[in-house]
Enzyme design. Structure first.
Site, PDB file in Angstrom:
ATOM      1  CE  LYS A  54      -3.838  -2.341   2.226  1.00 49.53           C
ATOM      2  NZ  LYS A  54      -4.574  -2.681   3.450  1.00 49.53           N
ATOM      3  CD  GLN A  98      -3.378  -4.405   6.422  1.00 49.02           C
ATOM      4  OE1 GLN A  98      -3.262  -3.372   5.739  1.00 49.02           O
ATOM      5  NE2 GLN A  98      -3.975  -5.485   5.961  1.00 49.02           N
ATOM      6  CG  ASP A 121      -9.553  -0.194   4.907  1.00 50.49           C
ATOM      7  OD1 ASP A 121      -9.245  -0.362   3.700  1.00 50.49           O
ATOM      8  OD2 ASP A 121      -8.851  -0.614   5.851  1.00 50.49           O
TER       9      ASP A 121
END
Ligand code: NAD
Length: 318
Positions: A54, A98, A121
């Site tokens: 990422k 994460q 997200d």
């Protein structure tokens, strides 16, 4: 019939190129460089790989990218404190933690601590609710990537019968909402579903997101079906070598399907590309900017969806 493979790698590459153009436009027109912060707790090898990927891709499209690595025994209060700081930092447009998190940390307390305007997200209940209500929202990246892939091969989603296998918050549930909004008749299947093979046989599009290697067999498919394989499973091949396989028995399914995504190289690359797209859109909407790319947006992020029909890359399954 031999299915045509939908090449997620090159489609994602085109999407990243579009994001990079949007970033350049934001920099020159508005003096804004989107910032993405990724928080990793612990040293899970797969999570570390994702975070590095990422960060690398964020850097490549011109973002300001920051990673925060916390030890696996970090206090929840310290993690929440870091999230507060990043929420308050105006140079950060996108913020994600994460997953998975260590067991001593309350997942929902963490997800709900993230400013919904920076929630790239799309896991915050605020964004989940807005998506469910058909309001503009930051939408989870994997479902956005899946819809994008489907749209490269289906010009009109209206009336398509779709089965989505798996109903997680990350993939199955938001995907069912997106496809329903797009005019599909969606059946959500899960572990308890009866007669999954028959449900699949009635479907024009089968999306497998169960985390169960080889679950969808060739004879479960209607001839000509479109098959999107989201699963990422570790398996051993005939020589005992570890490899990544999907939720679909690929060789069998390729004989019945019209289009199929490979694993790896299908949905996976789209997920990270949409994280970048979501970050640009967060940067735009957070600042109240109105770029052409955002004006007709149904969801925050679909500027990329609108142009995707130009970005088809297909090859015959081998
Ligand atoms: P999850 O474990 O949270 O949910 C799995 C869902 O599948 C559940 O609803 C469960 O009921 C259902 N299920 C499991 N076995 C089933 C079966 N035999 N029949 C019918 N339904 C079944 O999983 P998740 O986080 O949504 O991930 C699913 C898979 O997708 C995993 O392999 C994961 O690694 C992969 N994944 C890939 C990406 C990507 O970018 N490619 C992103 C997220 C998840």
């Amino acid at each position: 019939m031999k299915a045509i493979q939908i090449n997620g790698k090159t489609i994602a590459e085109a999407l990243r190129a579009r994001v990079a153009r949007d970033v350049a436009l934001l920099q020159t027109e508005c003096n804004v460089t989107p910032g993405l912060a990724v928080v990793l707790v612990g040293e899970d090898p797969a999570s570390s790989v994702y975070v590095k990927m990422k960060a690398r891709q964020a850097h490549a499209v011109g973002f300001r990218s920051q990673q925060f690595l916390l030890p696996s025994n970090v206090y929840e209060a310290d993690l929440l404190g870091l999230i507060d700081e990043l929420n308050a930092d105006d140079s950060i447009d996108g913020l994600l933690v994460q997953l998975p998190l260590p067991g001593h940390i309350d997942l929902w307390r963490v997800l709900e601590a993230i400013n919904p305007a920076k929630d790239v997200d799309g896991f915050h209940p605020y964004n989940v609710g807005r998506l469910a209500a058909g309001r503009p929202a930051l939408v989870p990246c994997t479902p956005l990537g899946i819809v994008h892939l489907i749209k490269t091969v289906v010009s009109d989603l209206n009336g398509q019968d779709v089965v989505v296998i798996g109903r997680s918050n990350i993939v199955g549930k938001p995907l069912a909402l997106l496809l329903g909004d797009a005019g599909c008749t969606v059946t959500g299947a899960q572990l308890q579903t009866r007669n999954l093979p028959d449900l699949c046989r009635k479907s024009d599009i089968v999306v497998a997101a169960a985390g169960c290697a080889g679950l969808v067999r060739g004879d479960w498919l209607k001839p000509g079906a479109i098959v999107i394989d989201v699963g990422i499973n570790r398996a051993l091949d005939s020589t005992g070598t570890a490899k990544i396989v999907g939720d679909v028995a690929f060789a069998e399914a390729s004989k019945r399907a019209s289009y199929i995504t490979p694993v790896p190289g299908g949905v996976g690359p789209m997920t990270v590309a949409y994280l970048l797209a979501n970050t640009v859109n967060a940067a735009v909407s957070r600042r109240g900017l109105s770029l052409a790319m955002d004006r007709e947006a149904r969801h925050v992020g679909p500027s990329c969806l609108r142009e995707q029909s130009l970005e088809v890359d297909l090859q015959r399954a081998t």
